[in-house]
Design an enzyme around this catalytic site. Structure first.
Site, PDB file in Angstrom:
ATOM      1  N   LYS A 162       4.714   0.563   9.931  1.00 42.84           N
ATOM      2  CA  LYS A 162       3.561   1.271   9.429  1.00 42.84           C
ATOM      3  C   LYS A 162       2.965   1.155   8.110  1.00 42.84           C
ATOM      4  CE  LYS A 162       4.108   5.406   8.089  1.00 42.84           C
ATOM      5  NZ  LYS A 162       4.467   6.754   7.594  1.00 42.84           N
ATOM      6  N   THR A 163       3.951   0.957   7.040  1.00 44.71           N
ATOM      7  CA  THR A 163       3.174   0.990   5.683  1.00 44.71           C
ATOM      8  C   THR A 163       2.731  -0.239   5.478  1.00 44.71           C
ATOM      9  OG1 THR A 163       5.203   2.375   4.992  1.00 44.71           O
ATOM     10  CG2 THR A 163       4.210   1.161   3.258  1.00 44.71           C
TER      11      THR A 163
ATOM     12  N   ASP B 292      -2.620   8.694   6.175  1.00 47.70           N
ATOM     13  CA  ASP B 292      -0.832   8.480   6.558  1.00 47.70           C
ATOM     14  C   ASP B 292      -0.420   9.625   7.111  1.00 47.70           C
ATOM     15  OD1 ASP B 292       1.505   7.027   6.885  1.00 47.70           O
ATOM     16  OD2 ASP B 292       2.069   7.190   4.981  1.00 47.70           O
TER      17      ASP B 292
ATOM     18  N   ARG C 251      16.709   7.073  13.445  1.00 49.17           N
ATOM     19  CA  ARG C 251      16.940   6.800  12.206  1.00 49.17           C
ATOM     20  C   ARG C 251      18.097   5.503  12.202  1.00 49.17           C
ATOM     21  NH1 ARG C 251      12.905   7.365  10.559  1.00 49.17           N
ATOM     22  NH2 ARG C 251      12.235   8.003  12.565  1.00 49.17           N
TER      23      ARG C 251
END
Length: 674
Positions: free
Chosen positions: A33-34, A218, A604
């Protein structure tokens, strides 16, 4: 082809290259995403879009900083990055409200009160209304008021309710806000609300729309009512809005986040492009398969299915233990064994749990083995007494009307101004409609106040006023140093902490504030006391800012804190009805958010994932049999038995006393120093 599209997969390329009109990027866990956000900004600048017309909103300071650094590295254009507006919603609102304070209806030098100040203000509001804490606890009332603000519900609307408790909260809300306004303070929810109010001004709305032609939001799934309104109003005309998020990771409903905003994006902005990022680069096929099997059971979600780019790994383990002590022993045994394997480090391991009370037994076992660990969510630097005291002094210099700060430090160190004098002065202030500082300055007019205490208070207030001319950038450091010396704060540390080591630690924290002032003054041309306090207030809310994940330690954290992070090996513990899903959510019928929490926990893990549950657990002070979580059945692709749901629904009441079990002898490994 733009160089910023190179190395991206087809989904990512489409998200980066779609610039005009509404775009919803559904970014699943671990899908880059980033990278998409930063490459999109760089691509826009490279294609002639002025950087000053781009507004990118995030939810943490760390995310904003990382975004700026990545864009700078990609574009190699320092000026362009300086012209970008990238920051949290709150930092964006603070700057706008400072610049247009008159139009927003706030003081130009307004202060920002932290959680502790808010609690004090709420206690004062309840006292004024003569509502005892047995009726409603101040902290609970404050939480309700925050939720109401995040849902754009006014104090008047709530106080008009026929429900007695709602009406009480509504009146407390009204008095709480009145107290903040009298002190020239805004809380964090107010920053958003006053920004919404500012955008109601047609001239201001036109100004913001003209400046920010392209919006990028975001973590869109975490937006609350006011944040949504800010985005809607600025973007409504040009509709160049890119929302990036994942409805499957919307886990902050309890603090006002509204998952319906991301679910209704197309409805809100009209015909939209939707890009699904479904290639996960973090986790193995087995972990992704398990996550998909769980989350597919939520009905309110965008249709998507993650696929792993990492390939096959080990199967997900589900372990059943006798009780919570056995669970802690098993988990720490497993981590200790694996940590000695070649290439392993303690930082590779995380223990994730649903509630704040669960980590105690795991900490106990880790300490027994002398295994270093960090518990995320412990005391923040900004929660230390000495830090809060000095910041209260500084806030008082910046804003003499700040009554909450005055109450905190007026007798710290002791100046002979006792609680009795302060309470009498507060009563006079309420009766005469004066500020507390004004009451002490005019102390001779009020015979009920002790002349000696009034003299001391007046001298103290005047000494702080005498420092108010030293608030510009170059003098910021000397102001902080001079303040600490002037109020004799070192004496307060010595008085409160007899141990030399404790005194040294506390004094180090004071020196750190001085260091922070020096950094602030050096980094900002427009540095001032107000901008310094503003930066500290914004940073203090970012849970991840004190992160020390570079250290070789096992991580213990709640599922809420774990969002956005990744670990090679994860233990998700207490996967039982009543814990995950939590009993309160079962009672409230909010299982979907609990399922999203489980999904966050599962995703995670990179290579190893173990879920554990127990046969019995202490509950309401008694030993009670537990029920395996419905999510364990879903993880295996099985139908959840009706008896699990039925038994779970009864868990809101304390269980009957359980028979004593025989104590199980447990093996214990010897402690090994690292």
């Amino acid at each position: 082809m733009s160089k910023f599209l190179a190395g991206l997969n087809s989904e990512q390329k489409r998200a980066v290259s779609t610039v005009k009109g509404p775009l919803l990027v559904l970014a699943g866990a671990g899908t880059g995403k980033t990278r998409v956000i930063t490459h999109r900004i760089a691509h826009m600048i490279a294609n002639g879009i002025p950087a000053r017309s781009i507004l990118a909103m995030t939810f943490t300071n760390r995310a904003a900083t990382e975004m700026k650094e990545r864009v700078a590295k990609l574009t190699k254009k320092k000026k362009a990055v300086e012209d970008l507006t990238i920051g949290t919603f709150h930092s964006f609102c603070v700057k706008a409200l400072r610049q247009f304070s008159e139009s927003a209806g706030v003081r130009k030098n307004f202060g920002i009160c932290d959680a502790d100040d808010q609690l004090v203000a709420m206690k004062q509001a309840l006292r004024q209304l003569r509502i005892p804490e047995t009726v409603i606890q101040p902290r609970v009332c404050l939480s309700r008021v925050s939720l109401l603000k995040n849902r754009l519900v006014t104090a008047h609307e709530y106080s008009e309710s026929a429900n007695e408790m709602k009406s009480t909260i509504g009146r407390a809300y009204e008095y709480y806000d009145r107290g903040l306004q009298a002190s020239g303070l805004l809380d964090f929810d107010d920053l958003l609300l006053y920004m919404v109010k500012l955008l109601e001004d047609k001239k201001m709305l036109s100004l913001f729309r003209k400046r920010y032609q392209y919006l990028l939001i975001d973590e869109y799934q975490d937006t609350n009512g006011p944040q949504y309104e800010i985005v809607q109003r600025i973007a409504k005309k040009h509709r160049n809005v890119c929302a990036v998020g994942d409805d499957d990771q919307s886990i902050y409903g309890w603090r006002g986040a509204d998952v319906s905003k991301i679910l209704n994006f197309e409805k809100d902005f009209g015909e939209s492009v939707i890009v699904r990022l479904e290639t996960n680069y973090r986790s193995t096929t087995q972990i992704i398969k398990g996550a998909n099997l769980v989350i597919r059971n939520n009905s309110s979600r965008h249709d998507k299915k993650l696929k792993s780019a990492a390939g096959n790994g080990s199967e997900i383990k589900i372990v059943r233990l006798d009780d919570e002590e056995e669970e802690a022993l098993h988990v720490v045994d497993d981590i200790e064994d694996k940590s000695w394997e070649p290439g392993s480090s303690l930082r590779d391991f995380a223990i994730l749990f649903r509630t704040q009370v669960q980590p105690r037994l795991f900490e106990q076992q880790l300490r027994r083995r002398q295994i270093p660990y960090r518990l995320v969510g412990g005391m923040s630097f900004f929660d230390r007494k000495e830090v809060r005291d000095i910041l209260s002094y500084l806030r008082l210099i910046a804003n003499p009307s700040d009554e909450l700060s005055l109450l905190r430090v007026i007798n710290t160190p002791p100046r002979g101004i006792g609680d009795s004098t302060i309470n009498k002065a507060l009563a006079v202030a309420a009766e005469q409609q004066l500020g507390l500082a004004d009451v002490f300055k005019r102390g001779a007019d009020f015979p009920s106040l002790s002349a000696t205490a009034v003299k001391s208070a007046r001298a103290f207030i005047e000494s702080l006023e005498g420092m108010s001319h030293r608030t510009s950038g170059p003098e910021l450091v000397s102001l902080v140093k001079g303040l600490v010396s002037e109020v004799k704060y070192k004496d307060e540390i010595v008085r409160c902490y007899k141990d030399e080591r404790a005194c040294s630690t506390r004094w180090d924290a004071i020196n750190e504030i001085v260091n922070m002032a020096e950094i602030h003054a050096r980094q900002r041309n427009d540095a001032s006391l107000i901008s310094f306090l503003e930066d500290l207030a914004i940073n203090a809310t970012d849970d991840s800012d004190d992160d020390d994940s570079g250290d070789d330690k096992v991580t213990l954290m709640t599922l809420h804190s774990a969002k956005g992070l990744e670990f090679k090996d994860v233990h998700l513990v207490g996967v039982e009805e009543g814990l995950l899903p939590h009993a309160r959510s079962i009672e409230d019928g909010d299982i979907e958010e609990e399922r999203r929490l489980a999904y966050v926990g599962i995703t995670r893990a990179q290579k190893g994932l173990t879920l554990s549950y127990t046969r019995s657990r202490a509950r309401y002070g008694q030993r009670a049999a537990t029920i395996p979580s419905r999510f364990l059945y879903e993880l295996k692709g099985k139908q959840v038995p009706d008896e699990v749901i039925a038994a779970s629904a009864k868990m809101v009441e304390p269980p009957p006393p359980a028979k004593k079990k025989k104590k199980v002898t447990r093996r214990r490994k010897s402690a090994r120093k690292r």
